[in-house]
Structure formats: C-alpha cells, structure tokens
Design an enzyme around this catalytic site. Sequence first.
Site, PDB file in Angstrom:
ATOM      1  N   ASP A  57       0.831  -1.173  -0.113  1.00  0.00           N
ATOM      2  CA  ASP A  57      -0.048   0.262   0.051  1.00  0.00           C
ATOM      3  C   ASP A  57       0.790   1.149  -0.020  1.00  0.00           C
ATOM      4  OD1 ASP A  57      -1.886   2.166   0.857  1.00  0.00           O
ATOM      5  OD2 ASP A  57      -2.786   0.717   2.097  1.00  0.00           O
ATOM      6  N   GLU A  82      -7.771   4.732  -6.094  1.00  0.00           N
ATOM      7  CA  GLU A  82      -9.150   4.323  -6.269  1.00  0.00           C
ATOM      8  C   GLU A  82      -9.844   5.056  -7.351  1.00  0.00           C
ATOM      9  OE1 GLU A  82     -10.884   1.657  -5.216  1.00  0.00           O
ATOM     10  OE2 GLU A  82      -9.500   0.793  -3.744  1.00  0.00           O
ATOM     11  N   THR A 123      -6.157  13.973 -12.590  1.00  0.00           N
ATOM     12  CA  THR A 123      -7.295  13.982 -13.268  1.00  0.00           C
ATOM     13  C   THR A 123      -7.911  15.292 -13.607  1.00  0.00           C
ATOM     14  OG1 THR A 123      -9.512  13.236 -13.506  1.00  0.00           O
ATOM     15  CG2 THR A 123      -8.750  13.279 -11.276  1.00  0.00           C
ATOM     16  N   ASP A 124      -8.674  15.368 -14.707  1.00  0.00           N
ATOM     17  CA  ASP A 124      -9.086  16.466 -15.157  1.00  0.00           C
ATOM     18  C   ASP A 124     -10.717  16.787 -14.214  1.00  0.00           C
ATOM     19  OD1 ASP A 124     -10.806  14.426 -16.223  1.00  0.00           O
ATOM     20  OD2 ASP A 124     -11.136  15.332 -18.415  1.00  0.00           O
ATOM     21  N   GLU A 125     -10.769  15.648 -13.747  1.00  0.00           N
ATOM     22  CA  GLU A 125     -12.257  15.817 -12.792  1.00  0.00           C
ATOM     23  C   GLU A 125     -12.175  16.688 -11.612  1.00  0.00           C
ATOM     24  OE1 GLU A 125     -14.522  12.254 -12.522  1.00  0.00           O
ATOM     25  OE2 GLU A 125     -13.540  10.993 -14.176  1.00  0.00           O
ATOM     26  N   TYR A 149     -14.763  10.724  -5.640  1.00  0.00           N
ATOM     27  CA  TYR A 149     -13.621  10.367  -6.355  1.00  0.00           C
ATOM     28  C   TYR A 149     -12.861  11.640  -6.675  1.00  0.00           C
ATOM     29  CZ  TYR A 149     -10.484   9.576 -10.528  1.00  0.00           C
ATOM     30  OH  TYR A 149      -9.500   9.599 -11.375  1.00  0.00           O
ATOM     31  N   LYS A 153      -9.019  13.196  -5.380  1.00  0.00           N
ATOM     32  CA  LYS A 153      -8.062  13.264  -6.065  1.00  0.00           C
ATOM     33  C   LYS A 153      -7.506  14.997  -5.817  1.00  0.00           C
ATOM     34  CE  LYS A 153      -6.112  11.125  -8.855  1.00  0.00           C
ATOM     35  NZ  LYS A 153      -4.910  10.171  -8.743  1.00  0.00           N
ATOM     36  N   LYS A 188     -15.837  -0.271 -16.356  1.00  0.00           N
ATOM     37  CA  LYS A 188     -15.546   1.362 -16.613  1.00  0.00           C
ATOM     38  C   LYS A 188     -16.429   1.171 -18.228  1.00  0.00           C
ATOM     39  CE  LYS A 188     -12.900   2.861 -13.516  1.00  0.00           C
ATOM     40  NZ  LYS A 188     -11.649   3.466 -13.495  1.00  0.00           N
ATOM     41  N   PRO A 191     -15.036  -0.729 -21.460  1.00  0.00           N
ATOM     42  CA  PRO A 191     -15.194  -2.166 -21.530  1.00  0.00           C
ATOM     43  C   PRO A 191     -16.719  -2.672 -21.307  1.00  0.00           C
ATOM     44  CG  PRO A 191     -13.469  -1.376 -20.247  1.00  0.00           C
ATOM     45  CD  PRO A 191     -14.390  -0.144 -20.477  1.00  0.00           C
ATOM     46  N   HIS A 275     -23.878  13.778 -12.218  1.00  0.00           N
ATOM     47  CA  HIS A 275     -22.724  13.442 -13.296  1.00  0.00           C
ATOM     48  C   HIS A 275     -22.382  14.462 -13.923  1.00  0.00           C
ATOM     49  CE1 HIS A 275     -22.681  10.279 -16.917  1.00  0.00           C
ATOM     50  NE2 HIS A 275     -21.557  10.703 -16.346  1.00  0.00           N
TER      51      HIS A 275
HETATM   52  P1  NAD Z   1      -7.075   1.507 -12.129  1.00  0.00           P
HETATM   53  O1  NAD Z   1      -8.233   1.770 -11.046  1.00  0.00           O
HETATM   54  O2  NAD Z   1      -7.163   0.733 -13.319  1.00  0.00           O
HETATM   55  O3  NAD Z   1      -5.584   1.293 -11.442  1.00  0.00           O
HETATM   56  C1  NAD Z   1      -5.206   2.133  -9.999  1.00  0.00           C
HETATM   57  C2  NAD Z   1      -4.370   0.791  -9.211  1.00  0.00           C
HETATM   58  O4  NAD Z   1      -3.797   1.402  -8.200  1.00  0.00           O
HETATM   59  C3  NAD Z   1      -4.969  -0.620  -9.258  1.00  0.00           C
HETATM   60  O5  NAD Z   1      -3.914  -1.302  -9.727  1.00  0.00           O
HETATM   61  C4  NAD Z   1      -4.948  -0.735  -7.568  1.00  0.00           C
HETATM   62  O6  NAD Z   1      -4.790  -2.028  -7.378  1.00  0.00           O
HETATM   63  C5  NAD Z   1      -3.847   0.196  -7.147  1.00  0.00           C
HETATM   64  N1  NAD Z   1      -4.179   0.805  -5.826  1.00  0.00           N
HETATM   65  C6  NAD Z   1      -5.094   1.545  -5.290  1.00  0.00           C
HETATM   66  N2  NAD Z   1      -4.953   1.868  -4.311  1.00  0.00           N
HETATM   67  C7  NAD Z   1      -3.633   1.666  -3.748  1.00  0.00           C
HETATM   68  C8  NAD Z   1      -2.985   1.775  -2.590  1.00  0.00           C
HETATM   69  N3  NAD Z   1      -3.467   2.499  -1.627  1.00  0.00           N
HETATM   70  N4  NAD Z   1      -1.552   1.580  -2.716  1.00  0.00           N
HETATM   71  C9  NAD Z   1      -1.152   0.745  -3.915  1.00  0.00           C
HETATM   72  N5  NAD Z   1      -1.673   0.443  -5.002  1.00  0.00           N
HETATM   73  C10 NAD Z   1      -2.995   1.015  -4.822  1.00  0.00           C
HETATM   74  O7  NAD Z   1      -6.772   3.130 -12.439  1.00  0.00           O
HETATM   75  P2  NAD Z   1      -6.341   3.878 -13.880  1.00  0.00           P
HETATM   76  O8  NAD Z   1      -7.514   4.123 -14.810  1.00  0.00           O
HETATM   77  O9  NAD Z   1      -5.145   2.994 -14.345  1.00  0.00           O
HETATM   78  O10 NAD Z   1      -5.889   5.143 -13.174  1.00  0.00           O
HETATM   79  C11 NAD Z   1      -4.221   5.522 -12.623  1.00  0.00           C
HETATM   80  C12 NAD Z   1      -4.349   6.835 -12.271  1.00  0.00           C
HETATM   81  O11 NAD Z   1      -4.618   7.846 -13.281  1.00  0.00           O
HETATM   82  C13 NAD Z   1      -5.280   7.274 -10.963  1.00  0.00           C
HETATM   83  O12 NAD Z   1      -4.458   8.141 -10.259  1.00  0.00           O
HETATM   84  C14 NAD Z   1      -6.388   8.102 -11.821  1.00  0.00           C
HETATM   85  O13 NAD Z   1      -6.899   9.104 -10.704  1.00  0.00           O
HETATM   86  C15 NAD Z   1      -5.861   8.710 -12.803  1.00  0.00           C
HETATM   87  N6  NAD Z   1      -6.574   9.084 -13.968  1.00  0.00           N
HETATM   88  C16 NAD Z   1      -7.214   7.977 -14.975  1.00  0.00           C
HETATM   89  C17 NAD Z   1      -7.959   8.288 -15.781  1.00  0.00           C
HETATM   90  C18 NAD Z   1      -8.855   7.158 -16.598  1.00  0.00           C
HETATM   91  O14 NAD Z   1      -9.665   7.585 -17.448  1.00  0.00           O
HETATM   92  N7  NAD Z   1      -8.401   5.918 -16.290  1.00  0.00           N
HETATM   93  C19 NAD Z   1      -8.375   9.681 -16.180  1.00  0.00           C
HETATM   94  C20 NAD Z   1      -7.664  10.682 -15.638  1.00  0.00           C
HETATM   95  C21 NAD Z   1      -6.549  10.492 -14.505  1.00  0.00           C
END
Ligand code: NAD
Length: 311
Positions: A57, A82, A123-125, A149, A153, A188, A191, A275
């Site tokens: 973690d 998350e 993230t842009d969110e 969420y 962030k 998501k 998928p 939303h």
């Molecule tokens: P994901 O949920 O697929 O992967 C996140 C990973 O982090 C997972 O493997 C999970 O097991 C791990 N994880 C969660 N909590 C943890 C902790 N406390 N310690 C160690 N590992 C932990 O997410 P993603 O889509 O790959 O996103 C990655 C990053 O990109 C995130 O920070 C997300 O906020 C950011 N992001 C994602 C998107 C998108 O469209 N997917 C868009 C903007 C930003």
Amino acid sequence: MNLLVTGGAGFIGSHFVLRHIEQYPDDTIVVLDTMTYAADKTFLQPVLQRIRFIEGDIADIELVSRLVLTYGIEVIVNFAAETHVDRSIQNAVPFIHSNIIGVQGLIEVCRASPDLLLIQISTDEVYGDLASGEEPFSLNSALKPSSPYAASKASGDLLLMAAVRTYGIRVRMTRCTNNYGPHQDASKLLPVIIHNALQNKKIPIYGEGRQSRDWLYVTDHNDAVELVIQKGQDGHIYLIGAGNEHENIQVATTVLNVMGKSADLIQFVPDRPGHDWRYTLDSSSIRALGWEPKVTFEDGIRKTVDWYRHR
Ligand code: NAD
C-alpha cells in the site's frame, strides 16, 4: 534510472511499465500495488522477470521508504488510486485512504529523501465540469470536484502543492482526460460497451448519453508522462488531452460500428447523481514539451475492441 511505479498493475500504470521497460531496458522498475479489483498481474506478464513486483500500500510509509532505500529509487510515478466514480458514490472511504492518506504517505517518504522526484498522476475531474461551448479547463481553472472520487483526487493534489511549498519536495503533476485502451477494468464505460456488445446484451448509457469527454488513448497518455519525467519542471502541472471530444452516445455508436453491431443494443438508464456534463483540457503545457497524440479515436477504439475480443 530507478523507478517505483505505484498502481503499476492497474490500467494506465501497467501500460507505463511495459512502455518504460521497452524504451529503457537497463532501468530498474519496482511496482507497488495493493491488487484491488482493478489490478491484474497478468498485464505485466511479459516483463515480470525484469521488474520487482511488491504487493503493498502507498499509505505504508515504512514499506515505501524501505523500497526507496533498497532499490535506490530516484523517481516515484504514482498511478495508485481508487478510480471508479460510481464506487466512490457507494462508499468514499477507500478513496480517502488511497487518494489522500496514500498521497500523504508518499509526501512523508519524499520529505526524508529530498532528491526523490514524485510524479503525481491526477485527473481533469478535479475541475468539475464544463457547460457545452465553454472554454477548456486550463491551469488557471479553480478546483471544483463533483464526485467523492474527484474530491479525493483534488485533496491529494492540494496536499502535494502545499508540500512543495512547505517542505520543498520535488513534485511534477499531470492531469489528464478520460483514458481508453486495453487493460481497463470491466466496470468502466468502454469495457462495459464492448463486453455487452460481444454478448449481444443491452448496453446501459446514463441519461441520454449527451455527456461529453475528451478521449485519450492510454499509450499517448504514457508518452506524455514519460516526457514529464524526462523534460518537465519540478513544481509544475501538465494538462494532457488529445482534443478528441465525444458524447457518450457517440462513443457507444462508434464501438458498435467497429464491432458490426446494431445501435438497438443501447439502453438509456437513470443518470448518475451529480454526473459531470463535459470535460476537456487546454493541453498547451504538455504540447510545449513536444507531445502530441498519435492514435486517432477510431484506431484507438479498434485496438481496444481487438484486445477485449481476444482476451
Ligand atoms: P485503475 O483503477 O485501473 O488502477 C489503479 C491501481 O492502483 C490498481 O492496480 C490498484 O490496485 C492500485 N491501488 C489502489 N490503491 C492503492 C494503494 N493504496 N496502494 C497501492 N496501489 C493501489 O486506475 P487507472 O485508470 O489506471 O488510473 C491511474 C491513475 O490515473 C489514477 O490516479 C487516476 O486517478 C488517474 N486518471 C485515470 C483516468 C482514466 O481515464 N482511467 C483519467 C484521469 C486520471
């Protein structure tokens, strides 16, 4: 370079690991991941012999400090989070843990190693949403998150910005738009569309499907992250978007076209509470480093569909 990639068994992080090893085969990569529902170690199968994989973690300060010292880590790339908005609406507690307490843990580790560089993937969110026709979010936009969420962030981002000022730790932050591509968790949007279409099942689309997102192919995103590591400046934030804005309904119909399926599979369902309507970013900060997206939306959708089809 010696890198610690946190969240490296998730969607974007696993692509980053595969890409980095290919470009820099002599680098040491340590992956740290708690292996939540979104993680899958098989994504890293092609390189498992060449990396160190640790289940753990980011909030475990002692563990992360030990990894930094043992492997001489110079850069932490933090993908660990998350990430599912719907899950955060059901229960925000895990989001507070990983996205806020976890980030504070990384700050503590950086305080103890002042040369360590932390790349925070945000993230842009964090900016909330835009009305139709409004200018894209820029580095001057206020943080106005709408979901638990996004709020978690934004909180992590604020803690990092304060730590840069207070402790002088080395942080570079990225904020990107919606990623798509192989390895994304089955719950998501894309998928779900692909899985349901493959089984000729109804595809749930929130509201009337008019919400708009700026779609970024995952490898284009990681090209940008790599550029920030190589050429970015400490204390700076980089906004990453491909300028590929599409309404959710267009995303669903594009996927169905590519798969040769009927749009009749689309089924509108009650909207998600709070939303966000629309996101897009002014990506001039990352383009100034020489980045531009390489994958068109149609090609990206084709590659994504192919991957899920052959899983
Ligand atoms: P994901 O949920 O697929 O992967 C996140 C990973 O982090 C997972 O493997 C999970 O097991 C791990 N994880 C969660 N909590 C943890 C902790 N406390 N310690 C160690 N590992 C932990 O997410 P993603 O889509 O790959 O996103 C990655 C990053 O990109 C995130 O920070 C997300 O906020 C950011 N992001 C994602 C998107 C998108 O469209 N997917 C868009 C903007 C930003």
